[in-house]
Design a protein around this motif. Structure first.
Motif, mmCIF file in Angstrom:
data_model
loop_
_atom_site.group_PDB
_atom_site.id
_atom_site.type_symbol
_atom_site.label_atom_id
_atom_site.label_comp_id
_atom_site.label_asym_id
_atom_site.label_seq_id
_atom_site.Cartn_x
_atom_site.Cartn_y
_atom_site.Cartn_z
ATOM 1 N N GLU A 45 -2.134 8.241 -3.895
ATOM 2 C CA GLU A 45 -3.412 8.241 -3.155
ATOM 3 C C GLU A 45 -3.277 8.504 -1.746
ATOM 4 O OE1 GLU A 45 -5.391 4.342 -3.507
ATOM 5 O OE2 GLU A 45 -4.676 4.195 -5.618
ATOM 6 N N ARG A 58 0.486 2.454 -3.629
ATOM 7 C CA ARG A 58 -0.905 3.393 -3.722
ATOM 8 C C ARG A 58 -0.532 4.753 -3.166
ATOM 9 N NH1 ARG A 58 -5.820 0.448 -1.155
ATOM 10 N NH2 ARG A 58 -7.023 2.409 -1.784
ATOM 11 N N ARG A 98 0.819 -1.136 0.051
ATOM 12 C CA ARG A 98 0.222 0.000 -0.015
ATOM 13 C C ARG A 98 0.919 1.216 0.072
ATOM 14 N NH1 ARG A 98 -5.575 1.788 3.399
ATOM 15 N NH2 ARG A 98 -5.966 0.027 1.986
ATOM 16 N N HIS A 131 -4.219 -3.916 -6.293
ATOM 17 C CA HIS A 131 -3.735 -2.279 -6.243
ATOM 18 C C HIS A 131 -2.615 -2.239 -6.970
ATOM 19 C CE1 HIS A 131 -7.583 -0.446 -4.555
ATOM 20 N NE2 HIS A 131 -7.315 -1.099 -3.533
#
Length: 168
Positions: free
Chosen positions: A75, A69, A65, A111
């Protein structure tokens, strides 16, 4: 969980090779945990260390993550297990289940794959706040391979301590 681990190609372009090695190491972590109960995944087999297989899976969800991301994808999302950006929180598996950890980890891997495939090239640059530097997607992929390889070494010892299984 059915785990399929495909060996990376011996001849390929740079991006295909990086993807394949990263996926190989992801699958290795899953294989190290395959067939274990929640209790076994939480077992600390190398006292006084508190490291567990479940903690490693949770940690790798955070790492996926953070790099893909938060850094490459830009993000604004909190960590999976800590809203205070405490990366150590993921290592504590108490109250966590294997199903929960693997679902979170697999979601983050998906992701990551989506973000990497959408990137124009390995030369995409993003700012990594923890390092206070700009990094390329190439560096992120290499770093992730390194991160998995290092933790898969830990997983080797942890799995052996749980049930004697060695190798993959």
């Amino acid at each position: 969980m059915a785990v399929e681990r495909i060996g990376p190609p011996t001849v390929a372009g740079e991006r295909e090779m990086l993807r394949a090695f990263l996926d190989y190491h992801r699958a290795t972590l899953a294989l190290k945990c395959d067939g274990l109960s929640d209790e076994e995944l939480r077992r600390r087999s190398m006292p006084p260390s508190t490291l567990t297989l479940l903690g490693l899976v949770r940690h790798m969800a955070e790492v996926e993550r953070a790099w893909f991301r938060r850094v490459i994808g830009k993000e604004d999302v909190p960590l999976v297990w800590s809203e205070e950006d405490d990366y150590q929180a993921a290592y504590d598996p108490s109250g966590s289940t294997g199903a929960e950890a693997f679902a979170a980890w697999q979601a983050e891997v998906e992701h990551s794959r989506r973000i990497e495939r959408a990137a124009e090239s390995l030369d995409v640059i993003a700012y990594a706040p923890r390092w206070d530097e700009e990094v390329s997607l190439r560096l992120v992929m290499l770093h992730m391979i390194h991160e998995y390889a290092r933790h898969n070494g830990h997983a080797d010892f942890l799995r052996e301590g749980v049930d004697g299984t060695v190798g993959v």
